[in-house]
Design a protein around this motif. Structure first.
Motif, PDB file in Angstrom:
ATOM      1  N   PRO A  53       0.838  -1.207   0.037  1.00 56.24           N
ATOM      2  CA  PRO A  53       0.214  -0.139  -0.066  1.00 56.24           C
ATOM      3  C   PRO A  53       0.876   1.257   0.082  1.00 56.24           C
ATOM      4  N   VAL A  54       0.142   2.090  -0.676  1.00 51.30           N
ATOM      5  CA  VAL A  54       1.367   3.452  -0.915  1.00 51.30           C
ATOM      6  C   VAL A  54       0.113   4.526  -0.346  1.00 51.30           C
ATOM      7  N   PHE A  55       0.702   5.245   0.594  1.00 57.34           N
ATOM      8  CA  PHE A  55      -0.158   6.120   1.425  1.00 57.34           C
ATOM      9  C   PHE A  55       0.187   7.595   1.012  1.00 57.34           C
ATOM     10  N   GLY A  56      -0.636   8.453   0.993  1.00 58.92           N
ATOM     11  CA  GLY A  56      -0.369   9.729   0.575  1.00 58.92           C
ATOM     12  C   GLY A  56      -0.350  10.532   1.976  1.00 58.92           C
ATOM     13  N   ILE A 163       7.384   2.148  23.447  1.00 54.33           N
ATOM     14  CA  ILE A 163       6.520   2.921  22.526  1.00 54.33           C
ATOM     15  C   ILE A 163       6.352   1.938  21.286  1.00 54.33           C
ATOM     16  N   HIS A 164       4.979   1.299  20.849  1.00 57.15           N
ATOM     17  CA  HIS A 164       4.933   0.632  19.763  1.00 57.15           C
ATOM     18  C   HIS A 164       4.856   1.292  18.515  1.00 57.15           C
ATOM     19  N   PHE A 165       5.620   0.836  17.592  1.00 58.36           N
ATOM     20  CA  PHE A 165       5.981   1.497  16.150  1.00 58.36           C
ATOM     21  C   PHE A 165       5.083   0.343  15.188  1.00 58.36           C
ATOM     22  N   SER A 166       4.458   0.996  14.264  1.00 60.58           N
ATOM     23  CA  SER A 166       3.924   0.049  13.222  1.00 60.58           C
ATOM     24  C   SER A 166       4.322   0.858  11.800  1.00 60.58           C
ATOM     25  N   LEU A 167       5.075   0.219  10.850  1.00 62.59           N
ATOM     26  CA  LEU A 167       5.532   0.757   9.696  1.00 62.59           C
ATOM     27  C   LEU A 167       5.236   0.039   8.522  1.00 62.59           C
ATOM     28  N   PHE A 168       4.865   1.057   7.203  1.00 62.16           N
ATOM     29  CA  PHE A 168       4.703   0.479   6.003  1.00 62.16           C
ATOM     30  C   PHE A 168       5.736   0.937   5.304  1.00 62.16           C
ATOM     31  N   GLY A 169       6.710   0.082   4.699  1.00 60.93           N
ATOM     32  CA  GLY A 169       7.799   0.435   3.823  1.00 60.93           C
ATOM     33  C   GLY A 169       6.963   0.378   2.406  1.00 60.93           C
ATOM     34  N   PRO A 170       8.023   0.049   1.413  1.00 58.66           N
ATOM     35  CA  PRO A 170       7.670   0.228   0.084  1.00 58.66           C
ATOM     36  C   PRO A 170       6.994  -1.050  -0.379  1.00 58.66           C
ATOM     37  N   ALA A 171       6.955  -2.220   0.162  1.00 56.38           N
ATOM     38  CA  ALA A 171       6.569  -3.500  -0.091  1.00 56.38           C
ATOM     39  C   ALA A 171       5.568  -4.004   0.779  1.00 56.38           C
ATOM     40  N   PHE A 172       4.829  -5.215   0.509  1.00 55.42           N
ATOM     41  CA  PHE A 172       3.879  -5.976   1.273  1.00 55.42           C
ATOM     42  C   PHE A 172       5.117  -6.575   2.228  1.00 55.42           C
ATOM     43  N   VAL A 173       6.093  -6.942   2.124  1.00 54.22           N
ATOM     44  CA  VAL A 173       6.995  -7.806   2.870  1.00 54.22           C
ATOM     45  C   VAL A 173       7.905  -6.898   3.626  1.00 54.22           C
ATOM     46  N   SER A 174       7.814  -5.610   3.357  1.00 54.49           N
ATOM     47  CA  SER A 174       8.835  -4.709   4.161  1.00 54.49           C
ATOM     48  C   SER A 174       8.048  -4.308   5.629  1.00 54.49           C
ATOM     49  N   ARG A 175       6.792  -4.637   5.680  1.00 54.51           N
ATOM     50  CA  ARG A 175       5.783  -4.347   6.867  1.00 54.51           C
ATOM     51  C   ARG A 175       6.785  -4.609   8.182  1.00 54.51           C
ATOM     52  N   LEU A 176       6.540  -3.653   9.261  1.00 51.50           N
ATOM     53  CA  LEU A 176       7.271  -3.896  10.188  1.00 51.50           C
ATOM     54  C   LEU A 176       6.416  -3.408  11.381  1.00 51.50           C
TER      55      LEU A 176
END
Lengths: 241, 189
Positions: A53-56, A163-176
């Motif tokens: 997913p690409v977020f604006g 602190i909980h962190f949720s990140l979307f990188g460039p790919a489905f498999v880079s989710r962290l």
């Protein structure tokens, strides 16, 4: 789309041994009935995995980067400024990464119906924020240092401040999704969640460091926390590991 | 420079505080082309008990088999407003529901088309790192030749294939079994 493009699909690097937690980790009791028991199937990185997913910038609103004010008042507790960079393994910054954070208040209490009332809620603290990295991969938000909180994993169990962190990188498999801890926290050696990462050096990467650079006089202490997302393989062949 | 990727840590029991601000149970708006579907399911633990604190995220192509992402170079149409991303949390009974459109086929390794599928990430307290699986569709001829489904032992493939709900057009059931006899196939991603 030609066949070559498909053959040229470069996957993401698989984790180095010991740098990620196992699914079954008995010291953390909740893993016992929730971890898979059958072997995982090695997933090739196809177009479905290298996209995501690409977020604006419309995903975030003004004020999302400030957790210290809510419901018309100021939250209680030591103010902190958390900042750092989101990078890929090769050191390249990850711009436009959506970062979602959530945390307990200064007394270690989460604004959640299932959180035991061991300490009071702060009416002026909700405990969530959202930021997006800039073109250099930098992010920054302001909050309150969360307190440690008791949990039922074992006798006299306390989670270190985090602190909980949720990140979307460039790919489905880079989710962290991860947790950021604080330098010098005496509870860290006793926390099964932190210690689920076997490699000591990899584990320490979850600890933020006190940062004079971002400390604001008479206002807030700075903490620095860099986050590294999976990088790309050099060649498509590495896909096979 | 070679850095070490940051380790994952569980979303914990209170993820709703941060992640339920952006729940996306409707992946495809009314303008998106394609066959509209609703996927219902439950997330169950090793004792078949419902998991009330799980988060499901989905990622999919549009009905033409095109991802809304710069690395998808295929000459296929994008759908305005279709991001392809869904996020739902389970309720007290471990249930979730997602409304979307059936994705089109996308290319796979060696140029073989993949069967229509939805990528799934599963997060919960007790999972130190999220799990990844896929949802495939029933009565889909492409399933037999799907290059990813074929990597899975034949008797476990059904755990990734949604089931039709008799009498309900466009409604599919797909459950997540964390462990046990009907354990869902999870991937090393």
């Amino acid at each position: 789309m030609g066949t070559n493009t498909i053959l040229d699909m470069r996957g993401y690097r698989r984790p180095e041994p010991g740098t990620q937690p196992a699914y079954l980790f008995p010291p953390y009791k909740s893993t016992l009935r929730r971890a898979p028991t059958k072997p995982l199937v090695l997933l090739p990185h196809t177009l479905s995995e290298v996209t995501g997913p690409v977020f604006g910038h419309d995903a975030i609103s003004p004020g999302d980067d400030d957790l210290t004010h809510a419901n018309g008042g100021e939250a209680i507790g030591p103010r902190i400024i958390v900042s750092g960079r989101v990078l890929e393994e090769d050191g390249r910054p990850v711009p436009n990464a959506l970062v979602e954070v959530w945390q307990a208040n200064a007394g270690g209490r989460y604004r959640h119906r299932n959180c035991q009332p061991h300490s009071p809620l702060d009416p002026n603290f909700n405990g969530y924020g959202r930021v997006m990295t800039n073109s250099e991969g930098r992010y920054r938000f302001q909050s309150i240092k969360p307190g440690p909180y008791p949990w039922g994993n074992h006798s006299n169990a306390w989670r270190p401040s985090h602190i909980h962190f949720s990140l979307f990188g460039p790919a489905f498999v880079s989710r962290l999704v991860t947790q950021m801890y604080f330098e010098g926290d005496p509870l860290l050696p006793f926390d099964p969640i932190y210690n689920s990462i076997p490699d000591e050096n990899a584990r320490k990467l979850l600890i933020s460091s006190f940062d004079w650079e971002t400390t604001v006089p008479d206002h807030a202490n700075g903490y620095h926390f860099d986050i590294v997302l999976r990088g790309r393989n050099e060649t498509p062949m590495e896909n096979k590991r | 420079m070679k850095l070490t990727a940051t380790g994952n840590q569980t979303v914990g029991p209170y993820f709703h505080i941060g992640l339920s601000r952006m729940l996306i149970p409707v992946v495809a708006g009314p303008d998106a082309e394609g066959k509209r579907i609703t996927i219902h399911g439950r997330v169950l633990d090793a004792d078949q008990k419902p998991i009330p604190d799980a988060l499901i995220e989905t990622w999919q192509a549009n009905a033409f088999g095109k991802y809304a992402h710069p690395e998808d170079m295929q000459d296929k149409p994008l759908q305005k407003g279709f991001l392809g991303f869904g996020r739902v949390a389970t309720d007290d009974g471990g249930a979730f529901s997602l409304t979307t459109i059936k994705p089109g086929r996308v290319p796979g390794p060696g140029g073989i088309l993949q069967a229509p599928h939805v990528e799934v990430s599963v997060f919960m307290r007790g999972l130190l790192r999220h799990l990844v699986t896929r949802i495939y569709f029933p009565d889909e001829a492409g399933n037999a030749e799907d290059p990813v489904l074929r990597l899975v032992e034949p008797d476990r493939r059904a755990t990734m294939i949604a089931k039709k709900v008799p009498g309900s057009e466009g409604v599919l059931e797909w459950n997540v079994n964390m462990a046990g006899e009907n354990e869902t196939v999870f991937f090393d991603f």
